[in-house]
Design a protein around this motif. Structure first.
Motif, short mmCIF file in Angstrom:
data_model
loop_
_atom_site.label_atom_id
_atom_site.label_comp_id
_atom_site.label_asym_id
_atom_site.label_seq_id
_atom_site.Cartn_x
_atom_site.Cartn_y
_atom_site.Cartn_z
N LYS A 161 55.07 31.19 43.75
CA LYS A 161 54.15 31.71 44.76
C LYS A 161 52.72 31.32 44.38
CE LYS A 161 52.79 35.99 47.11
NZ LYS A 161 52.98 37.46 47.21
N THR A 163 48.86 32.15 44.99
CA THR A 163 48.06 33.29 45.46
C THR A 163 46.57 32.99 45.31
OG1 THR A 163 47.76 35.68 45.25
CG2 THR A 163 48.01 34.44 43.21
N THR A 177 46.03 37.36 48.66
CA THR A 177 47.22 37.05 49.47
C THR A 177 47.87 35.79 48.91
OG1 THR A 177 48.05 36.67 51.71
CG2 THR A 177 45.98 35.61 51.14
N GLY A 178 49.12 35.55 49.28
CA GLY A 178 49.83 34.41 48.70
C GLY A 178 50.83 33.78 49.66
#
Length: 453
Positions: A161, A163, A177-178
């Motif tokens: 992920k 971010t 946020t990611g």
């Protein structure tokens, strides 16, 4: 290895080597190009995703800016408004905003609500990394992006992920946020598949071209060799014909010299000895002269035999049919083998050279019968039609066997028979039957050999 096989291999091996080298270079370059394009594509997608995250975070920052910058509201009320705004800004199940304070306490997490209000500064992911701590440090130090492995809400899988977080100092908040990066691998795999298909088509094209080149080269070499072989065979037939002509010419001249020269001298010597014998009464001289005359008679017969063997004058005098009949009678008389001879007049259907060739073939066939066949009978048949003059010689001997290879090549030999008839465009068929004899069947075409000189 035959010369033509060596030539073919020397021609095909470089084509094969170049084709394999081309395929090897294509594979090597395709791997390198695929790796570079995959890296370029990955960087492009990552750059796009980073820009997307910047925009998302900018939207969130603008959305909470009235509450964050307000001095009319209490901090608690302003933060509550900001929390509500951030919870409602989730773009999808996997795209949402989170908030931590600098100590690692979760303030907002719309997907993992059980984490809110608790401190997770020591939380480690499946790779053993303290992701919350590292994420807070990255945001506070101004590092725009941070990548780690986290559980994807929609699939419950642990995936990489990317971010993007920002530190809001007044509230001691880290808002971020990611985006999960698994779709990047999917896009890269699709692009690699497209490239691989393109490379496979290129390989197929190169292999097809190589096969076509090999086929064309093989066909060209075969046609070239076939043409050269035919030319060589034609030249060899012309050379054989020329050698036969020279041989027959020399034989004829030598025959004439023996008959007109040496034979006449021997006859003259005999007449002289007869004169001496008629005018002498001495018994000793008479015995010596008689012995000399016998020797000269033997020499005259031998000279005539050699002369006849070199050039049968009967061919020039009364033709091929008569010569064949005389040959059969002489063979029967000398070998005591019954020989049936059937002939038809040939006349001017064949040239002198063609007639001589047929006579020589018959002569050689009878010689082979006498030496090797152990025959009880033989036959000769000379016939004509509108296209061919046909000569067939048969015997009932033991036939040709592998145990007697030299018997086939005595004198002219069977191979020389073939070469002699080939020079006239004729055909010869030799049939051997074990313990049942040999048949030599010769066809001499009329059209090519009429009055051929």
């Amino acid at each position: 290895m035959l010369y033509r096989t060596k030539l073919l291999l020397l021609t095909l091996i470089p084509i094969l080597a170049i084709s394999f080298a081309t395929l090897w270079v294509l594979d090597l370059q395709s791997e390198r190009l695929s790796a570079r394009q995959s890296e370029t594509l990955e960087n492009m997608i990552l750059a796009s995703r980073k820009e997307e995250l910047r925009n998302y975070l900018s939207l969130a920052e603008n959305a909470i800016a009235p509450a964050y910058n307000s001095f009319l509201k209490t901090r608690r009320i302003a933060q509550a408004e900001a929390k509500a705004i951030l919870r409602g800004m989730s773009a999808s199940e996997d795209q949402y905003f989170y908030v931590y304070d600098s100590t690692g306490t979760t303030i907002v997490d719309p997907r993992l609500s059980f984490m809110q209000g608790k401190n997770w500064i020591g939380l480690e992911n499946i790779n053993g990394r303290p992701v919350i701590k590292e994420l807070i440090e990255a945001a506070k130090t101004g590092q725009d992006f941070y990548t780690y492995t986290w559980q994807k809400p929609s699939t419950k899988e642990y995936l990489p992920k990317l971010t993007h977080a920002k530190y809001f100092e007044r509230w001691d908040w880290i808002i971020g946020t990611g985006i999960y990066l698994d779709d990047i691998d999917q896009q890269i795999d699709v692009q690699r598949g497209v490239m691989q298909n393109s490379f496979n088509r290129s390989r197929t094209t190169i292999a097809f071209l190589a096969l076509a080149a090999l086929s064309a080269t093989t066909l060209t070499m075969w046609v070239f060799q076939f043409t050269q072989q035919r030319m060589a065979d034609a030249q060899l037939r012309r050379l054989n014909a020329r050698l036969v002509d020279v041989q027959e010419s020399l034989s004829k001249r030598l025959s004439q010299e023996l008959h007109d020269g040496l034979s006449q001298l021997l006859v003259s010597a005999r007449y002289g000895l007869e004169a001496v014998l008629g005018g002498s009464s001495d018994k000793k001289i008479e015995a010596t002269t008689t012995s000399a005359m016998d020797t000269i008679d033997t020499a005259i017969k031998e000279v005539r035999r050699i002369s006849l063997g070199l050039r049968p004058t009967v061919l020039d005098d009364i033709g091929l049919a008569a010569a064949i009949r005389g040959l059969g009678k002489e063979f029967e008389a000398n070998m005591s083998i019954p020989t049936a001879v059937t002939t038809m007049p040939v006349g001017d259907l064949l040239s002198d050279r063609a007639k001589t060739a047929l006579y020589r073939i018959a002569q050689e066939a009878l010689t082979n019968i006498a030496k090797h066949a152990v025959a009880h009978s033989a036959s000769i048949d000379l016939s004509t039609n509108r296209r061919f003059v046909r000569l067939v010689i048969e015997d009932d001997g033991k036939g040709l066997t592998q145990a007697r290879p030299r018997a086939r090549t005595q004198g002219l030999g069977l191979r020389n028979m073939q070469e002699r008839i080939d020079s006239f465009g004729g055909k010869i068929k030799i049939t051997s039957r074990i313990d049942a004899g040999v048949t030599i069947d010769v066809l001499m075409p009329i059209s090519q050999n009429t009055q051929e000189e």
